[in-house]
Design an enzyme around this catalytic site. Structure first.
Site, PDB file in Angstrom:
ATOM      1  N   LYS A 105       0.858  -1.187   0.000  1.00  0.00           N
ATOM      2  CA  LYS A 105       0.000   0.000   0.000  1.00  0.00           C
ATOM      3  C   LYS A 105       0.896   1.241   0.000  1.00  0.00           C
ATOM      4  CE  LYS A 105      -4.014   1.929   2.516  1.00  0.00           C
ATOM      5  NZ  LYS A 105      -4.937   1.715   3.650  1.00  0.00           N
TER       6      LYS A 105
ATOM      7  N   SER B  36      -9.883   1.612   2.412  1.00  0.00           N
ATOM      8  CA  SER B  36      -8.997   2.425   1.605  1.00  0.00           C
ATOM      9  C   SER B  36      -7.894   1.638   0.907  1.00  0.00           C
ATOM     10  CB  SER B  36      -8.344   3.502   2.470  1.00  0.00           C
ATOM     11  OG  SER B  36      -7.499   2.899   3.444  1.00  0.00           O
TER      12      SER B  36
ATOM     13  N   SER C  20     -10.104  -0.735   6.609  1.00  0.00           N
ATOM     14  CA  SER C  20      -9.511  -0.579   5.282  1.00  0.00           C
ATOM     15  C   SER C  20      -8.775  -1.786   4.731  1.00  0.00           C
ATOM     16  CB  SER C  20      -8.561   0.609   5.271  1.00  0.00           C
ATOM     17  OG  SER C  20      -9.307   1.782   5.130  1.00  0.00           O
TER      18      SER C  20
HETATM   19  N1  GLN Z   1     -13.285   3.899   5.791  1.00  0.00           N
HETATM   20  C1  GLN Z   1     -12.774   4.317   7.052  1.00  0.00           C
HETATM   21  C2  GLN Z   1     -12.391   5.773   6.962  1.00  0.00           C
HETATM   22  O1  GLN Z   1     -12.642   6.343   5.958  1.00  0.00           O
HETATM   23  C3  GLN Z   1     -11.614   3.467   7.464  1.00  0.00           C
HETATM   24  C4  GLN Z   1     -10.388   3.798   6.743  1.00  0.00           C
HETATM   25  C5  GLN Z   1      -9.213   2.960   7.155  1.00  0.00           C
HETATM   26  O2  GLN Z   1      -9.362   1.910   7.785  1.00  0.00           O
HETATM   27  N2  GLN Z   1      -8.029   3.442   6.836  1.00  0.00           N
HETATM   28  O3  GLN Z   1     -11.850   6.343   7.834  1.00  0.00           O
END
Ligand code: GLN
Length: 475
Positions: A74, A149, A173
């Site tokens: 990532k 994400s 994410s």
């Molecule tokens: N979707 C969640 C957010 O937007 C979690 C994101 C994540 O786990 N990095 O914060």
């Protein structure tokens, strides 16, 4: 070939790492133009690393348990000398001077970093549409999102671009995109994997974890990255749990609780709830004792998270000021330079989080918002602890729906936030959790079932995940 099989073949000299890498680079070249899993493919570095592995095998050395296995990273994991963008304009041109601990450990295990994957900017989002470089598409259906994400990492594994990938999970994410892409994704216990070199979003919630096509491969990757790191003050001082050994042990006698509140949570599609119930039945047939369990405070997880995570983010992102990293938009005064740099460098969602977080932390509101959210966090932790007195693991859906169409939720942040209703609670409690593919929806798209375990319960977590995988209907 699975990651475990590739490593065995490379270590025995049956296949060369160069051949393995070339095969995956060819797959990327053929299809990533459509999918956009990668922000950057590090083909030259990967070939050089593969050659070095092959030389070591030829010299009779053992290059490690993941010898020759390509891994996608990532793009919020620091890689020395290689751009690390967080899919944000504000980091344009920045090359980290060091590797994240997980990147170092992968190299030490013989794995080969093949590229940096797309994400929602600074890991804020659930669809990978918040990337400054354009969205990633779901390999199962290019009109749909891969989740987020860590959507690029999930898509890379689902498309066969790399057998393994790393993501980060602050509120879901890793698990949510794994569910939407039909792969395995796991969030470790907070502190089990070093965060050194992970660009911080919300430091008390962030964890790095594995993506793979199978539970055994995810377990092998977990073992390679976990364990104490003195460079991360929140790292737990104990070695990585040996999670691979127990995978075949089955679930006989284990107590499994299916979380009532998460089966009926807002927005959970009927297909998704049905697969979670079937997963519970499958574990029961395999010898587990299954019952419903109430974890009442999990319904407040989302609200608490959207105060705590933006609060921490607003503080963490203060460092992007045009002086120390990446982008700088010049102006007559320093104040204006900060202003212009941050205005040009951050996308809409990141700005929204910074504003929410700054507001929640401001004098006069701190107790009402941030303080209250922290108290809710404690309640969730206690409710989980109470549930784990009666159950070894818990079960729930991973994501409320299958992969949705690009654009379907981007106009309404709240709808997007609801994607993480099932995954957020274990970030707040710091416990490990994993999403395992378990059948499909009426639309034919993958569904993931989430297994949750108490803090440092990784061995049981992976064992139950393996049993679920074995019982899963063919996708
Ligand atoms: N979707 C969640 C957010 O937007 C979690 C994101 C994540 O786990 N990095 O914060």
């Amino acid at each position: 070939m699975s990651a475990v099989e590739i490593a065995a073949a490379v270590r025995s000299g049956e296949r060369t790492a160069v051949d393995v890498v070339d095969e995956h680079l060819a797959a990327i070249a053929a299809r990533d133009g459509d999918i956009h899993a990668f922000n950057l493919v590090t083909a030259d570095e990967a070939r050089a690393a593969a050659l070095a592995i092959d030389r070591r095998v030829a010299a009779g050395e053992d290059p490690g348990p993941l010898a020759g296995v390509p891994v996608a990273l990532k793009d919020n994991l620091c890689t020395a000398g290689i751009p690390t963008t967080c899919s944000s304009r504000i980091l344009e041109g920045w090359r980290p001077p060091y590797d994240a601990t997980v990147v170092e450990r992968l190299a030490a295990a013989g794995a080969i970093a093949i590229g940096k994957t797309n994400l929602d900017e600074f890991a804020m989002g659930s669809s990978t549409e918040n990337s400054a470089f354009g969205p990633t598409r779901n390999p199962h259906d290019l009109t749909r999102v891969p989740g987020g994400s860590s959507g690029g990492s999930a898509a890379a594994v689902a498309a066969g671009f790399a057998p393994l990938a790393l993501g980060s999970d602050t509120g879901g994410s890793i698990r949510q995109p794994a569910a939407l892409c039909g792969v395995v994704g796991m969030k470790p216990t907070y502190g089990a994997v070093s965060r050194y070199g992970l660009v911080a979003f919300a430091s008390s919630l962030d964890q790095i974890g594995p993506f793979a096509a199978s539970v055994a491969d995810a377990a092998a990757l977990y073992e390679a990255i976990a364990g104490h790191d003195p460079r991360d003050a929140t790292s737990i001082p104990r070695p990585a749990a040996r999670v691979s050994e127990g995978l075949g042990q089955g679930v006989g006698g284990l107590r499994v609780g299916i979380v009532s509140e998460l089966l009926g949570a807002e927005g959970i599609e009927p297909d998704v709830a049905a697969r979670a119930r079937e997963a519970a039945e499958a574990l029961e047939s395999a010898g587990a004792k299954v019952d419903e369990v109430s974890v009442p405070s999990v319904v407040y997880g989302l609200s608490a998270y959207y105060l705590i995570a933006p609060a921490e983010a607003s503080s963490n992102l203060a460092r992007y000021d045009g002086v120390r990293f990446g982008l700088r938009v010049d102006a007559p005064t320093t104040g204006e330079m900060y202003d212009r740099t941050r205005t040009a460098g951050f996308g809409a969602e990141v700005k929204r989080r910074i504003m929410l977080g700054t507001y929640a932390l401001s004098a006069g509101y701190y107790d009402a918002f941030y303080g209250k959210a922290q108290r809710v966090r404690t309640l969730i932790l206690r409710d989980f602890q109470a549930a784990y007195e009666r159950f070894d693991v818990l079960l729930s859906p991973a994501s409320p729906s299958t992969a949705f169409k690009l654009g379907a939720k981007s106009a309404d942040p709240l709808t997007m936030y609801l994607n993480d209703v099932c995954t957020i609670p274990s970030n707040l409690s710091g416990d490990p959790a994993i999403s395992v593919p378990f059948g499909t929806g009426a639309d034919g798209l993958p569904i993931g079932v989430q297994v949750l375990a108490p803090s440092l319960g990784e061995e049981t977590l992976f064992r139950v995940a393996a049993a679920l995988e074995a019982a899963a209907p063919a996708a």
